[in-house]
Design a protein around this motif. Structure first.
Motif, short mmCIF file in Angstrom:
data_model
loop_
_atom_site.label_atom_id
_atom_site.label_comp_id
_atom_site.label_asym_id
_atom_site.label_seq_id
_atom_site.Cartn_x
_atom_site.Cartn_y
_atom_site.Cartn_z
N PHE A 1 0.68 -1.32 0.05
CA PHE A 1 -0.19 0.09 0.14
C PHE A 1 0.93 1.40 0.15
O PHE A 1 0.23 2.36 -0.47
CB PHE A 1 -1.03 0.04 1.13
N ILE A 2 1.99 1.25 0.48
CA ILE A 2 2.73 2.54 0.66
C ILE A 2 3.17 3.13 -1.01
O ILE A 2 2.77 4.33 -0.93
CB ILE A 2 4.14 2.09 1.06
N ASP A 3 3.15 2.39 -2.13
CA ASP A 3 3.56 2.96 -3.40
C ASP A 3 2.14 3.67 -3.73
O ASP A 3 2.10 4.75 -4.35
CB ASP A 3 3.87 2.09 -4.43
N HIS A 4 1.08 3.04 -3.51
CA HIS A 4 -0.31 3.43 -4.04
C HIS A 4 -0.48 4.83 -3.09
O HIS A 4 -0.72 5.76 -3.79
CB HIS A 4 -1.39 2.75 -3.50
N ALA A 5 -0.21 4.76 -1.72
CA ALA A 5 -0.43 6.17 -1.07
C ALA A 5 0.35 7.11 -1.16
O ALA A 5 0.14 8.42 -1.30
CB ALA A 5 -0.21 5.51 0.38
N GLU A 6 1.52 6.90 -1.89
CA GLU A 6 2.54 7.87 -2.29
C GLU A 6 1.92 8.50 -3.65
O GLU A 6 2.01 9.68 -3.73
CB GLU A 6 3.84 7.26 -2.76
N LYS A 7 1.32 7.67 -4.32
CA LYS A 7 0.79 8.46 -5.58
C LYS A 7 -0.55 9.10 -5.23
O LYS A 7 -0.56 10.43 -6.03
CB LYS A 7 0.40 6.99 -6.65
N THR A 8 -1.05 8.62 -4.37
CA THR A 8 -2.37 9.60 -4.29
C THR A 8 -2.29 10.70 -3.21
O THR A 8 -3.19 11.42 -2.94
CB THR A 8 -3.61 8.57 -3.72
N GLY A 9 -0.98 10.75 -2.53
CA GLY A 9 -0.82 11.96 -1.57
C GLY A 9 -1.36 11.31 -0.12
O GLY A 9 -1.13 12.09 0.73
N LEU A 10 -2.08 10.06 -0.05
CA LEU A 10 -2.22 9.81 1.15
C LEU A 10 -1.12 9.48 2.02
O LEU A 10 -1.44 9.58 3.52
CB LEU A 10 -3.14 8.30 1.23
N ILE A 11 0.06 9.16 1.52
CA ILE A 11 1.33 9.11 2.23
C ILE A 11 1.32 10.13 3.22
O ILE A 11 2.20 9.92 4.13
CB ILE A 11 2.58 8.90 1.42
N ILE A 12 0.75 11.37 3.04
CA ILE A 12 1.30 12.51 3.73
C ILE A 12 0.58 12.28 5.21
O ILE A 12 1.39 12.39 6.18
CB ILE A 12 0.94 14.00 2.99
N PRO A 13 -0.74 12.18 5.19
CA PRO A 13 -1.33 11.93 6.54
C PRO A 13 -0.89 10.71 7.09
O PRO A 13 -0.66 10.48 8.53
CB PRO A 13 -2.96 11.81 6.27
N ILE A 14 -0.55 9.47 6.38
CA ILE A 14 -0.37 8.25 7.05
C ILE A 14 1.35 8.31 7.48
O ILE A 14 1.49 8.06 8.77
CB ILE A 14 0.05 7.27 6.04
N GLY A 15 1.92 9.22 6.96
CA GLY A 15 3.34 9.62 7.50
C GLY A 15 3.30 10.32 8.69
O GLY A 15 4.25 10.18 9.62
N GLN A 16 2.44 11.30 8.74
CA GLN A 16 2.30 12.19 9.67
C GLN A 16 1.98 11.15 11.16
O GLN A 16 2.56 11.48 12.01
CB GLN A 16 1.26 13.19 9.83
N TRP A 17 1.02 10.40 10.78
CA TRP A 17 0.62 9.36 11.84
C TRP A 17 1.70 8.49 12.33
O TRP A 17 1.84 8.62 13.44
CB TRP A 17 -0.43 8.57 11.50
N VAL A 18 2.60 8.18 11.16
CA VAL A 18 3.65 7.27 11.89
C VAL A 18 4.60 8.18 12.80
O VAL A 18 5.06 7.55 13.77
CB VAL A 18 4.58 6.97 10.62
N LEU A 19 4.92 9.52 12.18
CA LEU A 19 6.15 10.16 13.09
C LEU A 19 5.35 10.56 14.53
O LEU A 19 6.07 10.47 15.62
CB LEU A 19 6.17 11.59 12.35
N GLN A 20 4.24 11.00 14.53
CA GLN A 20 3.25 11.21 15.69
C GLN A 20 3.42 9.78 16.63
O GLN A 20 3.70 10.17 17.93
CB GLN A 20 1.90 11.50 15.61
N GLN A 21 2.89 9.01 16.39
CA GLN A 21 3.25 7.67 17.17
C GLN A 21 4.68 7.18 17.69
O GLN A 21 4.72 6.94 18.73
CB GLN A 21 2.70 6.53 16.40
N THR A 22 5.58 7.85 16.78
CA THR A 22 7.07 7.50 17.12
C THR A 22 7.50 8.28 18.25
O THR A 22 7.98 8.08 19.06
CB THR A 22 7.68 7.45 15.69
N CYS A 23 7.05 9.62 18.01
CA CYS A 23 7.48 10.61 19.02
C CYS A 23 6.61 10.36 20.45
O CYS A 23 7.15 10.50 21.54
CB CYS A 23 6.96 12.14 18.63
N ALA A 24 5.55 9.79 20.36
CA ALA A 24 4.82 9.48 21.44
C ALA A 24 5.35 8.21 22.22
O ALA A 24 5.54 8.08 23.41
CB ALA A 24 3.35 8.92 21.28
N GLN A 25 5.99 7.25 21.32
CA GLN A 25 6.60 6.10 22.03
C GLN A 25 7.99 6.61 22.73
O GLN A 25 8.25 6.19 23.85
CB GLN A 25 7.04 5.25 20.67
N LEU A 26 8.50 7.56 21.99
CA LEU A 26 9.82 7.95 22.31
C LEU A 26 9.75 8.57 23.89
O LEU A 26 10.50 8.45 24.85
CB LEU A 26 10.67 8.89 21.55
#
Ligand code: C2E
Ligand code: MG
Ligand code: MG
Ligand code: MG
Length: 290
Positions: free
Chosen positions: A76-101
């Protein structure tokens, strides 16, 4: 007859294209639902130093699909990259990572662990990328140096000015950068010299045949030497055997990641793994020292 054949060929192709489009928009719809319903989950793959202690982890996204089960990022990452959905997904990953740290700050066994996040091209290209990342670090009150951002060579060969400016702004605050899948793309040595990278990640494709293919062996030795001479940490990904590990360690590789130690695992398993690996030891047994 030929006319009929090509007409039916045309409809066949049309059908294929339509099905493809339908499948794609279904995936699109499903990915939006996934974001809304928090169906994504982070897995962690340990990164070890020469003493076989866990120093960090790579954060790898998975999709807990209600019908399909655990879906790997390749689907799903390539698809998300093409449609721009990777932006909110990537934001979510960063948020979760910072919360974990942040959560780990209070636990002595985990407070020193760093996390590496994969950043997509689209995400990095956002004008607000730098301020977004710094805002997250600030909100969670974490040390910036616990966060490493993995960029790929495809990303770094584009718009070097913008790239340098963004990387420098983040590095000045303590964020670290690594170059992922190194050796598979077209980055030049002048890029390497110019960009504030702290880590080179040797691609898995070289590690898997490092003991059987002379050119992979040469590439791996060269990349390690290159990274060392530029003052970077070199990490090998995709290590599956002790023999590969010994080769890498005896050639000076500093960090290691691969199924030999652990697959990417859910949070609780990762924490368990860290506790087991990082127990106090009487003597430091390092890998590959002759
Ligand atoms: P990558 O960043 O190069 O991540 C390493 C991939 O190699 C991971 O696959 C990992 O599970 C796999 N791997 C690690 N050690 C071994 C090994 O010893 N043997 C083998 N056969 N494989 C190993 P995974 O988790 O399926 O991720 C695939 C790719 O998806 C990643 O490649 C990365 O490019 C992308 N990705 C994953 N999570 C994210 C994310 O949060 N954001 C973005 N933009 N991309 C992501
Ligand atoms: Mg990566
Ligand atoms: Mg990689
Ligand atoms: Mg890879």
């Amino acid at each position: 007859v030929q006319g009929i054949a090509s007409v039916s060929m045309f409809f066949m192709l049309l059908h294929i294209l339509q099905t493809d489009a339908a499948e794609r928009s279904e995936l699109d719809h499903d990915l939006r639902t996934a974001l809304r319903d928090e169906q994504f989950v982070l897995y962690f793959q340990p990164q070890l130093d020469r003493a076989r202690r866990v120093v960090g982890a790579e954060v790898l996204i998975r999709w807990r699909h209600p019908q399909r089960g655990l879906v790997p990022p390749a689907e799903f990452i390539d698809h998300a990259e093409k449609t721009g959905l990777i932006i909110p997904i990537g934001q979510w990953v960063l948020q979760q990572t910072c919360a974990q740290l942040r959560a780990w700050k209070a636990e002595p066994a985990l407070a020193d662990i760093g996390l590496a996040v994969n950043i997509s091209q689209n995400q990095f290209r956002q004008a607000t990328f730098v301020t977004d990342v710094l805002a997250m670090i600030g909100e969670h009150g974490i040390e910036a140096r616990r966060l490493e951002l993995e960029l790929t060579e495809t990303l770094i060969v584009q718009d070097i000015e913008d790239l340098t400016r963004k990387m420098t702004a983040l590095v000045q605050q303590g964020v670290r950068f690594s170059l992922d899948d190194f050796g598979t793309g077209f980055s030049s040595l002048s890029h390497l010299k110019r960009l504030p990278l702290s880590t080179l990640k040797i691609d898995r494709s070289f590690i898997c045949d490092v003991l059987t293919d002379a050119s992979s062996e040469t590439i791996v030795r060269t990349v390690i030497a290159l990274g060392q001479s530029m003052g970077m940490t070199v990490i090998a990904e995709g290590i599956e055997t002790e023999a590969q590990l010994r080769f890498l360690a005896s050639n000076g590789c500093g960090q290691f990641q691969g199924y030999l130690f652990s697959r990417p695992v859910p949070l609780a398993e990762f924490v368990e793994f860290v506790r087991r690996c990082n127990l106090p030891r009487a003597e430091e047994a390092t890998v590959g020292t002759p």
